[in-house]
Design a protein around this motif. Sequence first.
Motif, PDB file in Angstrom:
ATOM      1  N   ASP A 285       0.860  -1.122   0.187  1.00  0.00           N
ATOM      2  CA  ASP A 285      -0.032   0.163   0.004  1.00  0.00           C
ATOM      3  C   ASP A 285       0.893   1.122   0.057  1.00  0.00           C
ATOM      4  OD1 ASP A 285      -2.243   1.709   0.244  1.00  0.00           O
ATOM      5  OD2 ASP A 285      -2.427   1.519   2.360  1.00  0.00           O
ATOM      6  N   ASP A 286       1.907   1.394   0.537  1.00  0.00           N
ATOM      7  CA  ASP A 286       3.005   2.336   0.891  1.00  0.00           C
ATOM      8  C   ASP A 286       3.476   2.501  -0.482  1.00  0.00           C
ATOM      9  OD1 ASP A 286       2.067   2.807   3.553  1.00  0.00           O
ATOM     10  OD2 ASP A 286       4.025   1.631   4.346  1.00  0.00           O
ATOM     11  N   LEU A 287       4.020   1.371  -1.149  1.00  0.00           N
ATOM     12  CA  LEU A 287       4.684   1.586  -2.422  1.00  0.00           C
ATOM     13  C   LEU A 287       3.819   2.131  -3.344  1.00  0.00           C
ATOM     14  CD1 LEU A 287       6.874  -1.834  -2.069  1.00  0.00           C
ATOM     15  CD2 LEU A 287       7.619   0.479  -2.296  1.00  0.00           C
ATOM     16  N   ALA A 292      -2.267   4.590  -7.689  1.00  0.00           N
ATOM     17  CA  ALA A 292      -1.670   3.349  -8.263  1.00  0.00           C
ATOM     18  C   ALA A 292      -2.736   2.825  -9.397  1.00  0.00           C
ATOM     19  CB  ALA A 292      -1.662   2.203  -7.065  1.00  0.00           C
ATOM     20  N   PRO A 293      -2.462   2.183 -10.455  1.00  0.00           N
ATOM     21  CA  PRO A 293      -3.303   1.676 -11.387  1.00  0.00           C
ATOM     22  C   PRO A 293      -4.192   0.820 -10.695  1.00  0.00           C
ATOM     23  CG  PRO A 293      -0.967   0.768 -11.662  1.00  0.00           C
ATOM     24  CD  PRO A 293      -0.999   1.808 -10.746  1.00  0.00           C
ATOM     25  N   TRP A 294      -5.345   0.842 -10.920  1.00  0.00           N
ATOM     26  CA  TRP A 294      -6.616  -0.247 -10.392  1.00  0.00           C
ATOM     27  C   TRP A 294      -6.274  -1.770 -10.424  1.00  0.00           C
ATOM     28  CZ3 TRP A 294     -10.064  -0.422  -6.970  1.00  0.00           C
ATOM     29  CH2 TRP A 294     -10.893  -1.768  -6.945  1.00  0.00           C
ATOM     30  N   PRO A 295      -5.400  -2.477 -11.451  1.00  0.00           N
ATOM     31  CA  PRO A 295      -5.224  -3.690 -11.039  1.00  0.00           C
ATOM     32  C   PRO A 295      -4.347  -4.084  -9.852  1.00  0.00           C
ATOM     33  CG  PRO A 295      -5.127  -3.249 -13.529  1.00  0.00           C
ATOM     34  CD  PRO A 295      -5.169  -1.876 -12.804  1.00  0.00           C
ATOM     35  N   ALA A 296      -3.335  -3.307  -9.750  1.00  0.00           N
ATOM     36  CA  ALA A 296      -2.444  -3.327  -8.649  1.00  0.00           C
ATOM     37  C   ALA A 296      -3.156  -3.024  -7.504  1.00  0.00           C
ATOM     38  CB  ALA A 296      -1.108  -2.480  -8.766  1.00  0.00           C
ATOM     39  N   ARG A 297      -3.923  -1.901  -7.185  1.00  0.00           N
ATOM     40  CA  ARG A 297      -4.651  -1.657  -5.997  1.00  0.00           C
ATOM     41  C   ARG A 297      -5.667  -2.519  -5.685  1.00  0.00           C
ATOM     42  NH1 ARG A 297      -3.585   0.799  -2.046  1.00  0.00           N
ATOM     43  NH2 ARG A 297      -2.839   2.739  -3.166  1.00  0.00           N
ATOM     44  N   TYR A 298      -6.363  -3.184  -6.904  1.00  0.00           N
ATOM     45  CA  TYR A 298      -7.343  -4.367  -6.537  1.00  0.00           C
ATOM     46  C   TYR A 298      -6.639  -5.550  -6.139  1.00  0.00           C
ATOM     47  CZ  TYR A 298     -10.667  -7.982  -7.258  1.00  0.00           C
ATOM     48  OH  TYR A 298     -11.464  -9.033  -7.240  1.00  0.00           O
TER      49      TYR A 298
END
Length: 683
Positions: A285-287, A292-298
């Motif tokens: 989350d910090d990185l 952040a793009p949605w795929p990585a955030r999801y």
Amino acid sequence: MREATAHLWITGPNRAAREAAAAALPFPDPVSVDCHRGLRGPYTGAGELMRLLVPRTHGQSPLPGGTRLSILAAAPELSALLGAPEPTLTSAAPPGERTRWYGHERTRRIANGLVDHLAAHPGPPLTLVFHDVHEADATDAEFLAIALRRLDPARVRIAVCSDDDTPGSSLAPATAAELRRRAEHRETPAVPDTYRGEFVGTDGTGEPDDLYRQLDPAARAKLHDSRADELEASPVWSWRLGAVPYHRAHGSSPDAGHAACESAVAYCLGMGYYTAALELTARIDDLLGPDAPWPARYRQLRQRGLCLALLDRPAEAEAAYYDVLARTTDPKVHTTVSYALSVLFTRLYDSPRKDHVRALAHINTAIAFIDQLPDAEDRAFHTAFMHNGKALVTMHLGDLPEALRLVDTALAAVEDGLAPGRHHLHKSVLHHNRAQLLARLGRGEEALEEYERIVTQDPNHPEYRFDRAVLHHQQERFEAALADYAEVERISPPFAELHYNRGDLYSAAGGGDAAAEFARALELEPTRADARIALAELWLDDERAAEAAELAREGLVLSPDDPSLLCVQGTALLALGTAEAALHSLDRALAVDPSTPGAHANRASAHLALGHHEEALRDLTTALALSPEDPDLLHNRGYVHESAGQWARALDDYTRALELPGADREALEERRSECRERVSAEG
């Protein structure tokens, strides 16, 4: 040297003080390990201990299967010495096809397997020193709590070094409780810290030195890159679960930091190390940052919710899932997350939050989105997955035939809509669920056919064999059940339920040491009241009432108001001739749960021993109201009537008892004959 009678707990305000105190211990050749989770993540301390000890004794005697698997889970690098663990469909599933996760109790099994190995360690007594335990991962904290409880300090003495013992300490509560119960506490004053190398070399477990602080960010990042490169080249693979993600996250490439953390999360999730995985999702989350793009955030949010659910923290998981739903209109996400919410409400929440109707609403929402998925194979998989989830809810709502129909629908979807080589794991899960439902519906032979299919496909997964053993036991196929239990013991780290079930089987069928099995279950999990009660009852049958009373007393320390334990304690005290004390225990048992016929019957015996005939009759009458077809209760009430000189009433109870199956006919006929003579003499 005087024999050790307790483990040690060394506390002090800094590591230098604790190290000095540990170094001064008057024991030869102590084995010291660092437990700081920033080094190697899960099992940092226990894994290093196994890497140090196992090669010393390898080859002296064969390792039991469960012990070997526990060692490999904590120290995967030892597979070069011990051989890799046998694969299962779960462990071999590709990342996108993992649909089954270990229960959070798996790490307790691993810990018990490690303790078994230490308890059986050959040679002279061991002294094991564990540093920075207040910074340990949950797996090491759990291992230490079990080791402190189970290991005899005369054979394996443990010295735990931690910051302090105050309520605000970060020491895990279970570990602290065992230390207070079983360890001699030694507090040491602060001493000056000695120089232990530059900060990056401590892998983030120390304090930044002046040199590190004075470097510009790019130079710091290069130091972290270099240290990560060095650790990745190390034969100790588990650096990749602690120090490597730390250094990559502080290195020159955010993408490399993200990838290192993602890899560690995937491994920890797959192994059941959910506390470590949860911490890593926070680092991700910090990185990622706010944009952040949605795929990585999801992926990060989904992993966080999964960790919370698997850690049995459903309220936090629910909040995480709603956070996901609030961020997107993607139908695939809503399908997946609605399923997860359904599981929370039908399985994970305790009463009163458990709500099967709400779970049904969420799983229906998941199913409603499936048709919006563009890929046909994706639709087939989600049809199977969601209908299997609905079967779980439907089963909890009590409709077993409908649950079976839904599982059959799911199986048809995967067979018809997926390529033959895809989703072997989920297919086995569906067949397992089908077997369980068939067994519940009384269709035992069909259930065994399903179990045969999945055991053949996934022979090293212990749950299938364990459930099949239970079914064999229910069908009185005792040899088949024992064979399955033996295989479970070979392919799984140790767990109490296996030994309780095998003890129960021996009690029913004979041919084995039931008491030893119940004792082993208690060794692994002392809070198991069922095993404690079963063992106490065996000891009562063997006229070992004092030991049964002590066993019950120990259980009541853990569960003071358990009515079954109170009842067993009362029975044991009665057998010891202490009727007043027995009456006190039985009064407490019935105050908690007045619905147990045996407790009323035993209290009647205590009353009778004290000459309280009316109270004894009242208890036996209550017991008979709860269990009217029990000939022994009628027999006992007849005896109390006899003791009070009520011959006609005794005769009536003995006559009624003789009409019931299981009655002791010889004894009843003798008592009835005596009563008839008494009634005739009075008439």
